[in-house]
Design a protein around this motif. Structure first.
Motif, PDB file in Angstrom:
ATOM      1  N   GLY A  60       0.788  -1.217   0.000  1.00 43.03           N
ATOM      2  CA  GLY A  60       0.000   0.000   0.000  1.00 43.03           C
ATOM      3  C   GLY A  60       0.828   1.278   0.000  1.00 43.03           C
ATOM      4  O   GLY A  60       0.302   2.359  -0.223  1.00 43.03           O
ATOM      5  N   GLY A  61       2.125   1.144   0.265  1.00 42.14           N
ATOM      6  CA  GLY A  61       2.987   2.326   0.281  1.00 42.14           C
ATOM      7  C   GLY A  61       4.086   2.213  -0.757  1.00 42.14           C
ATOM      8  O   GLY A  61       3.806   2.081  -1.951  1.00 42.14           O
ATOM      9  N   THR A  62       5.340   2.246  -0.281  1.00 49.93           N
ATOM     10  CA  THR A  62       6.473   2.120  -1.191  1.00 49.93           C
ATOM     11  C   THR A  62       6.510   0.705  -1.768  1.00 49.93           C
ATOM     12  O   THR A  62       6.486  -0.266  -1.023  1.00 49.93           O
ATOM     13  N   SER A  63       6.565   0.635  -3.103  1.00 49.94           N
ATOM     14  CA  SER A  63       6.626  -0.668  -3.780  1.00 49.94           C
ATOM     15  C   SER A  63       8.065  -0.941  -4.182  1.00 49.94           C
ATOM     16  O   SER A  63       8.613  -0.286  -5.074  1.00 49.94           O
TER      17      SER A  63
ATOM     18  N   PHE B  45       9.098   9.910   6.108  1.00 47.98           N
ATOM     19  CA  PHE B  45      10.246  10.406   6.868  1.00 47.98           C
ATOM     20  C   PHE B  45      11.425  10.711   5.947  1.00 47.98           C
ATOM     21  O   PHE B  45      12.169  11.662   6.178  1.00 47.98           O
ATOM     22  N   LEU B  46      11.589   9.909   4.901  1.00 47.09           N
ATOM     23  CA  LEU B  46      12.676  10.174   3.950  1.00 47.09           C
ATOM     24  C   LEU B  46      12.456  11.522   3.259  1.00 47.09           C
ATOM     25  O   LEU B  46      13.388  12.333   3.137  1.00 47.09           O
ATOM     26  N   GLN B  47      11.230  11.750   2.806  1.00 48.75           N
ATOM     27  CA  GLN B  47      10.934  13.004   2.102  1.00 48.75           C
ATOM     28  C   GLN B  47      11.183  14.210   3.005  1.00 48.75           C
ATOM     29  O   GLN B  47      11.791  15.203   2.579  1.00 48.75           O
TER      30      GLN B  47
HETATM   31  C1  FNR Z   1      13.510   1.139   2.705  1.00 52.51           C
HETATM   32  N1  FNR Z   1      13.103  -0.025   3.368  1.00 52.51           N
HETATM   33  C2  FNR Z   1      14.069  -0.841   3.954  1.00 52.51           C
HETATM   34  N2  FNR Z   1      13.708  -1.824   4.829  1.00 52.51           N
HETATM   35  C3  FNR Z   1      14.634  -2.573   5.459  1.00 52.51           C
HETATM   36  O1  FNR Z   1      14.275  -3.413   6.287  1.00 52.51           O
HETATM   37  N3  FNR Z   1      15.969  -2.389   5.194  1.00 52.51           N
HETATM   38  C4  FNR Z   1      16.408  -1.441   4.323  1.00 52.51           C
HETATM   39  O2  FNR Z   1      17.614  -1.301   4.104  1.00 52.51           O
HETATM   40  C5  FNR Z   1      15.437  -0.620   3.668  1.00 52.51           C
HETATM   41  N4  FNR Z   1      15.807   0.369   2.793  1.00 52.51           N
HETATM   42  C6  FNR Z   1      14.878   1.315   2.405  1.00 52.51           C
HETATM   43  C7  FNR Z   1      15.299   2.473   1.735  1.00 52.51           C
HETATM   44  C8  FNR Z   1      14.389   3.468   1.407  1.00 52.51           C
HETATM   45  C9  FNR Z   1      14.879   4.703   0.709  1.00 52.51           C
HETATM   46  C10 FNR Z   1      13.010   3.309   1.727  1.00 52.51           C
HETATM   47  C11 FNR Z   1      11.983   4.356   1.376  1.00 52.51           C
HETATM   48  C12 FNR Z   1      12.591   2.156   2.351  1.00 52.51           C
HETATM   49  C13 FNR Z   1      11.684  -0.393   3.481  1.00 52.51           C
HETATM   50  C14 FNR Z   1      10.949   0.366   4.559  1.00 52.51           C
HETATM   51  O3  FNR Z   1      11.487   0.122   5.830  1.00 52.51           O
HETATM   52  C15 FNR Z   1       9.438   0.033   4.570  1.00 52.51           C
HETATM   53  O4  FNR Z   1       9.236  -1.300   4.980  1.00 52.51           O
HETATM   54  C16 FNR Z   1       8.753   0.222   3.232  1.00 52.51           C
HETATM   55  O5  FNR Z   1       9.302   1.337   2.541  1.00 52.51           O
HETATM   56  C17 FNR Z   1       7.246   0.419   3.372  1.00 52.51           C
HETATM   57  O6  FNR Z   1       6.949   1.542   4.167  1.00 52.51           O
HETATM   58  P1  FNR Z   1       6.433   2.937   3.542  1.00 52.51           P
HETATM   59  O7  FNR Z   1       7.566   3.519   2.747  1.00 52.51           O
HETATM   60  O8  FNR Z   1       5.256   2.612   2.671  1.00 52.51           O
HETATM   61  O9  FNR Z   1       6.085   3.778   4.738  1.00 52.51           O
END
Ligand code: FNR
Length: 342
Positions: A219-222, A295-297
Motif C-alpha cells: 500500500g505504500g512504497t513498492s 520520513f525520507l521526504q
Molecule cells: C527502505 N526499506 C528498507 N527496509 C529494510 O528493512 N531495510 C532497508 O535497508 C530498507 N531500505 C529502504 C530504503 C528506502 C529509501 C526506503 C523508502 C525504504 C523499506 C521500509 O522500511 C518500509 O518497509 C517500506 O518502505 C514500506 O513503508 P512505507 O515507505 O510505505 O512507509
C-alpha cells in the motif's frame, strides 16, 4: 561494496524522485472508520500517547522505519532522523548494515546512538544474508555498532528477484533464523519491506524464536517498482512492473496476526501516510506504527520539515483519541471505536 553503495544511492534517488508507490493495491485501512464521539468528556490536554515497546518507553507509538546508511547523503539523513527521534522520544531503524561489514569506514553513517542515547533503536540486515556468509558474529557486530535494542531481519524475496544481482537463495533460512534468535542477546524482529507478513508466516517466524513482527505490508512504497527503475536488464524491469502491486495489505496482516497472537509485539507499517492511518493500525492491534517514505521526504528537505512531520502525526493521533473519547492508546485499543465498513 562499491556496488552495495551505488545501490543505496540509487534507492534514495529513486524513492525521492520517482513514483514508487502502489497504485491498485492499498494498505486496506480505508475499509475502516472510527465512530465519532460528539461529546468526549475528556480534556484534550490529558491525552497521553506514551507507549512501551520491547521494554522501552516512547512518548508516541511511532517508528521511523529502516531505510538507509552507507553513503554521505545517507549519513546526513540518518543523523537528521536520529535527532528528531531523540527529540520526540520515538523509535528508529537504520537501513541494511551489510555495507558496513563490507566497508567498515562507512560505520559513521549508521552510528547514531551517541546522538540518540534514549531511543528504541533497531539494527537491520536482510535475513537472506544468513545464507551468504552472515552468522552470529557479524550480526552481533551490526548490533554493537548502534548499541541497538533489537535486530531487524528484513524478508524481501520479491525485491531480490528484481535486483540485477539479487540474493535469491532463501532455502533453509528459517532454521538459520532460529539459530540466530537462540544465540543473539538482543531480540530479533522479522520485517517485510512492503509485501506483508501473513498470519501463517508470522506463526513460523515466532516459533523460530523471533520476538516481534513488523508487517511492512502493501500500500505504500513498492520495492518491485523501485528495483524496476534501476534494473539493468529488460526482463527484470518488466518483472518489477508486473509485480508492482503484489502483496498483503497492511491492515490484513495486522488483523490476521493479532487474531492468532494477542500478545506478540507487533509493528504496523507499509503505506501509513498520516496519523489517522497510524491510529487505525493501532486500533486494529498494532503496538507501533512505522513509516519510511514520509520520513525520507521530510529528512531530505530539512530538520524543520522532520519536526513538523512528527508534530502533525502526534496531533493527528491525539485528535483520533479525543474524537473517540479515549485518553490513552491502551484505551483506544479496547474501545471498539474502529468499525469495519463492509
Ligand atoms: C527502505 N526499506 C528498507 N527496509 C529494510 O528493512 N531495510 C532497508 O535497508 C530498507 N531500505 C529502504 C530504503 C528506502 C529509501 C526506503 C523508502 C525504504 C523499506 C521500509 O522500511 C518500509 O518497509 C517500506 O518502505 C514500506 O513503508 P512505507 O515507505 O510505505 O512507509
Amino acid at each position: 561494496s562499491a556496488q552495495t553503495q551505488n545501490r543505496k544511492a540509487d534507492h534514495l534517488r529513486i524513492c525521492l524522485d520517482e513514483d514508487v508507490q502502489f497504485h491498485t493495491n492499498t494498505n486496506g485501512l480505508e475499509r475502516y472508520r472510527f465512530t465519532h464521539c460528539c461529546l468526549p468528556e475528556i480534556d484534550r490536554q490529558d491525552i497521553s500517547l506514551t507507549t512501551t515497546f520491547l521494554g522501552k518507553q516512547l512518548s508516541a507509538p511511532l517508528l521511523i522505519s529502516s531505510m538507509t546508511g552507507g553513503t554521505e547523503q545517507a549519513g546526513i539523513i540518518n543523523h537528521r532522523l536520529a535527532e528528531v527521534a531523540q527529540h520526540y522520544k520515538i523509535a528508529m531503524g537504520v537501513g541494511s548494515q551489510r555495507v558496513v561489514v563490507e566497508k567498515p569506514q562507512v560505520a559513521s553513517t549508521f552510528a547514531v546512538r551517541s546522538q540518540a542515547p534514549d531511543i528504541l533503536l533497531f539494527a537491520n540486515l536482510g535475513a537472506v544474508q544468513l545464507n551468504y556468509d552472515y552468522g552470529l558474529e557479524r550480526c552481533q557486530q551490526i548490533v554493537d555498532l548502534l548499541a541497538a535494542d533489537a535486530l531487524i531481519l528484513h524478508l524481501n524475496p520479491l525485491q531480490e528477484c528484481i535486483q540485477t544481482t539479487g540474493d535469491t537463495n532463501f532455502a533453509y533460512l528459517l532454521d538459520k533464523i532460529a539459530t540466530l534468535c537462540a544465540k543473539l542477546p538482543v531480540p530479533v524482529i522479522a520485517k517485510e519491506v512492503g509485501n506483508g507478513i501473513s498470519g501463517v508466516m508470522a506463526e513460523k517466524l515466532l516459533a523460530a524464536g523471533v520476538t516481534a513482527i513488523d508487517v511492512a505490508g502493501a500500500g505504500g512504497t513498492s520495492w518491485a517498482k523501485v528495483e524496476s527503475e534501476r534494473a539493468e536488464n529488460p526482463l527484470q524491469r518488466r518483472l518489477g512492473t508486473t509485480f508492482a502491486d503484489w502483496g498483503l495489505p497492511t491492515a490484513e496482516c495486522i488483523t490476521s496476526i493479532r487474531a492468532k497472537f494477542p500478545q506478540v509485539p507487533l509493528i504496523a507499517s507499509g503505506g501509513l501516510r498520516h496519523g489517522l492511518d497510524a491510529a487505525k493500525a493501532l486500533a486494529l492491534g498494532a503496538d507501533l506504527a512505522g513509516m519510511a517514505l514520509p520520513f525520507l521526504q521530510a529528512a531530505a528537505e530539512s530538520e524543520a520539515a522532520l519536526h513538523e512531520l512528527v508534530e502533525v502525526l502526534i496531533a493527528e493521533i491525539t485528535t483520533v483519541l479525543f474524537c473517540t473519547g479515549n485518553t490513552t492508546i491502551e484505551q483506544l485499543k479496547h474501545s471498539r471505536a474502529l468499525q469495519s465498513l463492509k
